[in-house]
Design a protein around this motif. Structure first.
Motif, short mmCIF file in Angstrom:
data_model
loop_
_atom_site.label_atom_id
_atom_site.label_comp_id
_atom_site.label_asym_id
_atom_site.label_seq_id
_atom_site.Cartn_x
_atom_site.Cartn_y
_atom_site.Cartn_z
N ALA A 53 0.81 -1.22 0.00
CA ALA A 53 0.00 0.00 0.00
C ALA A 53 0.84 1.26 0.00
O ALA A 53 0.42 2.29 -0.53
CB ALA A 53 -0.95 0.00 1.20
N GLY A 54 2.04 1.20 0.57
CA GLY A 54 2.89 2.39 0.64
C GLY A 54 4.20 2.06 1.32
O GLY A 54 4.50 0.90 1.61
N ARG A 55 4.97 3.10 1.62
CA ARG A 55 6.31 2.93 2.22
C ARG A 55 6.28 2.16 3.54
O ARG A 55 7.15 1.35 3.81
CB ARG A 55 6.95 4.29 2.47
N GLY A 56 5.29 2.41 4.37
CA GLY A 56 5.23 1.78 5.68
C GLY A 56 4.61 0.39 5.69
O GLY A 56 4.60 -0.28 6.71
N ASP A 57 4.07 -0.04 4.56
CA ASP A 57 3.41 -1.35 4.49
C ASP A 57 4.47 -2.44 4.30
O ASP A 57 5.21 -2.43 3.33
CB ASP A 57 2.42 -1.37 3.33
N ALA A 58 4.54 -3.37 5.23
CA ALA A 58 5.54 -4.43 5.17
C ALA A 58 4.93 -5.79 4.83
O ALA A 58 5.64 -6.79 4.79
CB ALA A 58 6.29 -4.53 6.49
N THR A 59 3.62 -5.83 4.59
CA THR A 59 2.95 -7.09 4.30
C THR A 59 2.74 -7.24 2.79
O THR A 59 1.95 -6.51 2.21
CB THR A 59 1.59 -7.17 5.02
N PRO A 60 3.47 -8.18 2.16
CA PRO A 60 3.31 -8.34 0.72
C PRO A 60 1.92 -8.88 0.36
O PRO A 60 1.42 -9.80 1.01
CB PRO A 60 4.39 -9.35 0.33
N LEU A 61 1.33 -8.30 -0.64
CA LEU A 61 0.07 -8.80 -1.19
C LEU A 61 0.42 -9.39 -2.55
O LEU A 61 0.65 -8.65 -3.52
CB LEU A 61 -0.95 -7.68 -1.33
N PRO A 62 0.50 -10.73 -2.66
CA PRO A 62 0.87 -11.31 -3.94
C PRO A 62 -0.27 -11.16 -4.96
O PRO A 62 -1.43 -11.39 -4.63
CB PRO A 62 1.12 -12.79 -3.61
N LEU A 63 0.08 -10.74 -6.15
CA LEU A 63 -0.89 -10.68 -7.23
C LEU A 63 -0.91 -12.03 -7.93
O LEU A 63 0.11 -12.72 -7.97
CB LEU A 63 -0.51 -9.61 -8.25
N PRO A 64 -2.03 -12.41 -8.52
CA PRO A 64 -2.03 -13.64 -9.32
C PRO A 64 -1.02 -13.49 -10.46
O PRO A 64 -0.80 -12.38 -10.96
CB PRO A 64 -3.45 -13.73 -9.87
N PRO A 65 -0.39 -14.58 -10.87
CA PRO A 65 0.55 -14.49 -12.00
C PRO A 65 -0.12 -13.85 -13.22
O PRO A 65 -1.28 -14.13 -13.52
CB PRO A 65 0.93 -15.94 -12.26
N ARG A 66 0.63 -12.98 -13.89
CA ARG A 66 0.08 -12.24 -15.03
C ARG A 66 1.07 -12.26 -16.19
O ARG A 66 2.27 -12.35 -16.00
CB ARG A 66 -0.19 -10.78 -14.64
N SER A 67 0.53 -12.10 -17.39
CA SER A 67 1.39 -11.97 -18.57
C SER A 67 2.10 -10.62 -18.50
O SER A 67 1.71 -9.73 -17.74
CB SER A 67 0.55 -12.06 -19.84
N TRP A 68 3.14 -10.47 -19.31
CA TRP A 68 3.88 -9.21 -19.35
C TRP A 68 2.96 -8.05 -19.71
O TRP A 68 2.99 -6.99 -19.10
CB TRP A 68 5.05 -9.33 -20.31
N GLY A 69 2.09 -8.25 -20.70
CA GLY A 69 1.16 -7.19 -21.10
C GLY A 69 0.20 -6.82 -19.99
O GLY A 69 -0.05 -5.64 -19.73
N GLU A 70 -0.34 -7.83 -19.30
CA GLU A 70 -1.24 -7.56 -18.17
C GLU A 70 -0.51 -6.85 -17.05
O GLU A 70 -1.04 -5.92 -16.44
CB GLU A 70 -1.84 -8.86 -17.65
N LEU A 71 0.70 -7.28 -16.77
CA LEU A 71 1.49 -6.67 -15.71
C LEU A 71 1.77 -5.19 -16.02
O LEU A 71 1.68 -4.33 -15.14
CB LEU A 71 2.80 -7.42 -15.52
N GLN A 72 2.06 -4.90 -17.27
CA GLN A 72 2.28 -3.50 -17.66
C GLN A 72 1.04 -2.67 -17.37
O GLN A 72 1.14 -1.55 -16.87
CB GLN A 72 2.63 -3.41 -19.14
N ARG A 73 -0.13 -3.20 -17.69
CA ARG A 73 -1.36 -2.44 -17.45
C ARG A 73 -1.65 -2.30 -15.96
O ARG A 73 -2.01 -1.22 -15.49
CB ARG A 73 -2.54 -3.12 -18.15
N VAL A 74 -1.50 -3.38 -15.19
CA VAL A 74 -1.86 -3.37 -13.76
C VAL A 74 -0.87 -2.57 -12.92
O VAL A 74 -1.26 -1.77 -12.08
CB VAL A 74 -1.98 -4.82 -13.23
N ILE A 75 0.42 -2.80 -13.13
CA ILE A 75 1.44 -2.16 -12.28
C ILE A 75 1.86 -0.80 -12.83
O ILE A 75 2.01 0.17 -12.09
CB ILE A 75 2.68 -3.06 -12.13
N PHE A 76 2.08 -0.69 -14.13
CA PHE A 76 2.67 0.52 -14.69
C PHE A 76 1.68 1.39 -15.46
O PHE A 76 2.04 2.45 -15.93
CB PHE A 76 3.83 0.14 -15.62
#
Length: 168
Positions: A53-76
């Motif tokens: 969620a931010g700098r202070g959040d230390a708990t990883p929230l794993p995303l379901p595996p995604r293709s490179w194209g999907e990852l670009q849309r979701v993350i970037f």
């Protein structure tokens, strides 16, 4: 100017790099677009990342595996420019169950994320080099980016996940 730049991805062969970075010598390899004629390309690999969620959040929230194209849309796809150096973040890794945002709890890397700062290179220079090498990539500016003093990250999808312990 859009601060996110992407390179194409159309397949999954391992890309050669003329200089060979240390992470490549340790068994990590970046993906390259496929342009060679021949049999049908391999299915696009899936990439696992964790979000925070931010700098202070230390708990990883794993995303379901995604293709490179999907990852670009979701993350970037929604690169926000903020006054404060805080906001949603991602780690190019999976973490052990119950793990925290610590290197000791990270298990597998699926992306190489490189920092380029202090004006050592420009985004067009790095993008041209990556495209000349045929490497799929995303380049995005960081909070420290300023006109005349570029600061950005280069994200490269890896050909296969690798153990965090092997990363230099």
């Amino acid at each position: 100017v859009n601060p996110v730049y992407t390179g194409p991805f159309r397949g999954a062969p391992i890309a050669p790099l003329s200089q060979g970075a240390p992470w490549l010598r340790r068994g990590f390899a970046a993906l390259a677009p496929s342009s060679a004629p021949g049999p049908a390309p391999m299915p696009e690999p899936l990439f696992s990342v964790s979000t925070f969620a931010g700098r202070g959040d230390a708990t990883p929230l794993p995303l379901p595996p995604r293709s490179w194209g999907e990852l670009q849309r979701v993350i970037f796809g929604k690169h926000a420019i903020r006054e404060a150096k805080d906001g949603p973040a991602f780690a190019p890794a999976t973490f052990r169950p119950g793990g925290r945002r610590l290197a000791a709890d990270a298990e597998q890397l699926t992306l190489a994320v490189l920092d380029v700062d202090k004006g050592r290179a420009s985004i067009p220079e790095v993008a041209a080099r990556l495209e000349a090498e045929g490497l799929a990539h995303v380049i995005y500016t960081t909070h420290s980016h300023r006109v005349g003093q570029p600061a950005f990250r280069v994200v490269l999808p890896l050909a296969r996940p690798g153990p965090v312990a092997a990363w230099p």
